[in-house]
Motif scaffolding. Structure first.
Motif, PDB file in Angstrom:
ATOM      1  N   ALA A 160      67.913 113.485 111.444  1.00 44.73           N
ATOM      2  CA  ALA A 160      68.194 112.981 110.096  1.00 44.73           C
ATOM      3  C   ALA A 160      69.582 112.372 110.063  1.00 44.73           C
ATOM      4  CB  ALA A 160      68.104 114.125 109.090  1.00 44.73           C
ATOM      5  N   VAL A 161      69.681 111.254 109.362  1.00 46.34           N
ATOM      6  CA  VAL A 161      70.987 110.617 109.130  1.00 46.34           C
ATOM      7  C   VAL A 161      71.033 110.205 107.656  1.00 46.34           C
ATOM      8  CG1 VAL A 161      72.479 108.646 109.661  1.00 46.34           C
ATOM      9  CG2 VAL A 161      71.131 109.685 111.491  1.00 46.34           C
ATOM     10  N   THR A 162      72.040 110.668 106.936  1.00 46.87           N
ATOM     11  CA  THR A 162      72.221 110.172 105.559  1.00 46.87           C
ATOM     12  C   THR A 162      73.621 109.583 105.435  1.00 46.87           C
ATOM     13  OG1 THR A 162      73.047 112.263 104.707  1.00 46.87           O
ATOM     14  CG2 THR A 162      70.678 111.915 104.528  1.00 46.87           C
ATOM     15  N   VAL A 163      73.692 108.478 104.721  1.00 49.55           N
ATOM     16  CA  VAL A 163      74.974 107.807 104.476  1.00 49.55           C
ATOM     17  C   VAL A 163      75.118 107.651 102.965  1.00 49.55           C
ATOM     18  CG1 VAL A 163      76.316 105.705 104.840  1.00 49.55           C
ATOM     19  CG2 VAL A 163      74.815 106.529 106.653  1.00 49.55           C
ATOM     20  N   GLU A 164      76.144 108.274 102.411  1.00 51.19           N
ATOM     21  CA  GLU A 164      76.363 108.199 100.961  1.00 51.19           C
ATOM     22  C   GLU A 164      77.753 107.628 100.707  1.00 51.19           C
ATOM     23  OE1 GLU A 164      74.285 109.352  98.620  1.00 51.19           O
ATOM     24  OE2 GLU A 164      72.863 110.545  99.801  1.00 51.19           O
ATOM     25  N   PRO A 165      77.864 106.746  99.698  1.00 52.22           N
ATOM     26  CA  PRO A 165      79.217 106.293  99.360  1.00 52.22           C
ATOM     27  C   PRO A 165      80.007 107.425  98.719  1.00 52.22           C
ATOM     28  CG  PRO A 165      77.578 105.281  97.898  1.00 52.22           C
ATOM     29  CD  PRO A 165      76.822 106.130  98.881  1.00 52.22           C
ATOM     30  N   GLY A 166      81.331 107.416  98.912  1.00 54.26           N
ATOM     31  CA  GLY A 166      82.181 108.384  98.209  1.00 54.26           C
ATOM     32  C   GLY A 166      82.310 107.904  96.770  1.00 54.26           C
ATOM     33  N   ALA A 167      83.332 107.121  96.478  1.00 49.75           N
ATOM     34  CA  ALA A 167      83.505 106.572  95.138  1.00 49.75           C
ATOM     35  C   ALA A 167      82.567 105.384  94.930  1.00 49.75           C
ATOM     36  CB  ALA A 167      84.947 106.117  94.956  1.00 49.75           C
ATOM     37  N   GLY A 168      82.352 105.004  93.663  1.00 44.26           N
ATOM     38  CA  GLY A 168      81.468 103.896  93.335  1.00 44.26           C
ATOM     39  C   GLY A 168      82.160 102.544  93.359  1.00 44.26           C
ATOM     40  N   THR A 169      81.415 101.525  92.917  1.00 41.50           N
ATOM     41  CA  THR A 169      81.889 100.140  92.966  1.00 41.50           C
ATOM     42  C   THR A 169      83.120  99.908  92.083  1.00 41.50           C
ATOM     43  OG1 THR A 169      79.700  99.335  93.516  1.00 41.50           O
ATOM     44  CG2 THR A 169      81.168  97.752  92.451  1.00 41.50           C
ATOM     45  N   ALA A 170      83.120 100.450  90.868  1.00 41.94           N
ATOM     46  CA  ALA A 170      84.260 100.223  89.959  1.00 41.94           C
ATOM     47  C   ALA A 170      85.518 100.894  90.516  1.00 41.94           C
ATOM     48  CB  ALA A 170      83.933 100.751  88.567  1.00 41.94           C
ATOM     49  N   ALA A 171      85.371 102.113  91.019  1.00 40.96           N
ATOM     50  CA  ALA A 171      86.529 102.814  91.588  1.00 40.96           C
ATOM     51  C   ALA A 171      87.030 102.083  92.832  1.00 40.96           C
ATOM     52  CB  ALA A 171      86.161 104.258  91.930  1.00 40.96           C
ATOM     53  N   THR A 172      86.109 101.494  93.584  1.00 39.31           N
ATOM     54  CA  THR A 172      86.504 100.767  94.802  1.00 39.31           C
ATOM     55  C   THR A 172      87.284  99.495  94.454  1.00 39.31           C
ATOM     56  OG1 THR A 172      84.635 101.639  96.037  1.00 39.31           O
ATOM     57  CG2 THR A 172      85.596  99.578  96.845  1.00 39.31           C
ATOM     58  N   ILE A 173      86.771  98.742  93.488  1.00 43.10           N
ATOM     59  CA  ILE A 173      87.498  97.532  93.068  1.00 43.10           C
ATOM     60  C   ILE A 173      88.845  97.957  92.473  1.00 43.10           C
ATOM     61  CG2 ILE A 173      87.468  95.564  91.477  1.00 43.10           C
ATOM     62  CD1 ILE A 173      84.371  95.491  91.989  1.00 43.10           C
ATOM     63  N   GLY A 174      88.840  99.062  91.730  1.00 40.34           N
ATOM     64  CA  GLY A 174      90.094  99.611  91.193  1.00 40.34           C
ATOM     65  C   GLY A 174      91.076  99.935  92.310  1.00 40.34           C
ATOM     66  N   MET A 175      90.557 100.506  93.397  1.00 41.17           N
ATOM     67  CA  MET A 175      91.425 100.848  94.529  1.00 41.17           C
ATOM     68  C   MET A 175      92.094  99.600  95.105  1.00 41.17           C
ATOM     69  SD  MET A 175      90.365 102.470  98.205  1.00 41.17           S
ATOM     70  CE  MET A 175      89.766 100.907  98.843  1.00 41.17           C
ATOM     71  N   LEU A 176      91.329  98.508  95.177  1.00 40.31           N
ATOM     72  CA  LEU A 176      91.909  97.269  95.735  1.00 40.31           C
ATOM     73  C   LEU A 176      92.996  96.723  94.807  1.00 40.31           C
ATOM     74  CD1 LEU A 176      88.608  95.636  97.066  1.00 40.31           C
ATOM     75  CD2 LEU A 176      90.310  96.946  98.354  1.00 40.31           C
ATOM     76  N   VAL A 177      92.738  96.785  93.493  1.00 40.40           N
ATOM     77  CA  VAL A 177      93.751  96.329  92.521  1.00 40.40           C
ATOM     78  C   VAL A 177      94.965  97.259  92.589  1.00 40.40           C
ATOM     79  CG1 VAL A 177      94.215  95.957  90.061  1.00 40.40           C
ATOM     80  CG2 VAL A 177      92.001  95.285  91.021  1.00 40.40           C
ATOM     81  N   ALA A 178      94.708  98.560  92.666  1.00 37.78           N
ATOM     82  CA  ALA A 178      95.793  99.546  92.738  1.00 37.78           C
ATOM     83  C   ALA A 178      96.652  99.313  93.982  1.00 37.78           C
ATOM     84  CB  ALA A 178      95.218 100.960  92.746  1.00 37.78           C
ATOM     85  N   THR A 179      96.004  98.920  95.068  1.00 37.01           N
ATOM     86  CA  THR A 179      96.733  98.663  96.309  1.00 37.01           C
ATOM     87  C   THR A 179      97.689  97.488  96.131  1.00 37.01           C
ATOM     88  OG1 THR A 179      94.886  99.512  97.588  1.00 37.01           O
ATOM     89  CG2 THR A 179      96.440  98.127  98.777  1.00 37.01           C
ATOM     90  N   LEU A 180      97.223  96.459  95.425  1.00 36.16           N
ATOM     91  CA  LEU A 180      98.081  95.293  95.174  1.00 36.16           C
ATOM     92  C   LEU A 180      99.261  95.690  94.276  1.00 36.16           C
ATOM     93  CD1 LEU A 180      98.541  92.240  95.479  1.00 36.16           C
ATOM     94  CD2 LEU A 180      97.117  91.906  93.457  1.00 36.16           C
TER      95      LEU A 180
END
Ligand SMILES: C[S@@+](CC[C@H](N)C(=O)[O-])C[C@H]1O[C@@H](n2cnc3c(N)ncnc32)[C@H](O)[C@@H]1O
Length: 233
Positions: A160-180
């Protein structure tokens, strides 16, 4: 002495890597709880262990906690994920967090994770979907959920192999903005001023993701900072 792992186990909401670290810590805490119900205490191998930030989660749960890393005096074993210095099937739990992106040969790395995990055991791996370049000592790869699942399925026989995202799309885009924001504040030498903006972005991103299953579930138009992989032999 201050515990450097504390900030990884309890990431500050004003941290630019909150969207990676918060879900990662929660996931590993849950996995340690699951492991604590095993009839026998498992042996754990932490590959690319760094400062072993999550080791306290496993205290009293595992019979042995062994770290592998390169050029790391805090690791019990010196070696790479592509050539793990451990016998076949010698660990019940093999943890490999935020290391696959640094491995020159991730396919070989996954085969090695499979080789050292014992029957009935579990590999817990995490790595980035998107993130800034962060060499340690280098930084080679990013994945989609589909690419990461394929990497595991094509390297080693897994039941068995499962792959789940940690944070969602909004948090991810937020992370990129936060990085800037963090980068600009650092350049302007006003880093503390960035904290409330980054905290607000992290909270808003997490809130939006909680409102929408589509933002949290891999599919067209989604983007994820980090993935959590559970692979069972
Ligand atoms: C971003 S740190 C992650 C450390 C820790 N696992 C964590 O989650 O905080 C990446 C780690 O991978 C290690 N590393 C880099 N290339 C590696 C390789 N080929 N094999 C094993 N470890 C490697 C680095 O030395 C470093 O400790």
């Amino acid at each position: 002495m201050a515990d450097p792992g504390e900030a990884r186990r309890h990431p500050d909401v004003g941290s630019r890597t909150y969207a990676v670290r918060k879900p990662l810590a929660e996931w590993l805490r849950r996995e340690a709880e699951v492991a604590s119900r095993r009839p026998q205490r498992p042996r754990l191998l932490d590959v690319g262990c760094g400062i072993k930030p999550y080791a306290p989660f496993w205290k009293g749960v595992v019979s042995e906690y062994v770290g592998v890393d390169i050029a790391n005096p805090g690791a019990e074993l010196e070696g790479t994920v592509e050539q793990i210095p451990a016998a076949d099937a010698s660990f019940d739990l093999v943890v490999c967090t935020q290391t696959l992106e640094h491995a020159a040969d991730p396919a070989r790395a996954v085969r090695e994770l499979r080789r050292v995990v014992a029957p009935g055991g579990r590999v817990l791996a995490s790595t980035h979907g998107v993130q800034v370049y962060h060499p340690d000592p280098d930084d080679y790869w990013r994945w989609t959920h589909a690419g990461l699942e394929r990497l595991f399925r094509e390297n080693g026989s897994w039941s068995a192999v499962t792959v789940e995202p940690g944070a969602g799309t909004a948090a991810t885009i937020g992370m990129l903005v936060a990085t800037l924001i963090w980068f600009l504040a650092k350049r302007a030498r006003v880093r503390p001023l960035a904290w409330p903006f980054i905290a607000g972005i992290n909270l808003a991103g997490g809130g939006l993701d909680r409102l929408s299953t589509r933002l949290r579930t891999p599919g067209p138009g989604t983007i994820f900072a980090n993935y959590h992989v559970v692979a069972e032999p």
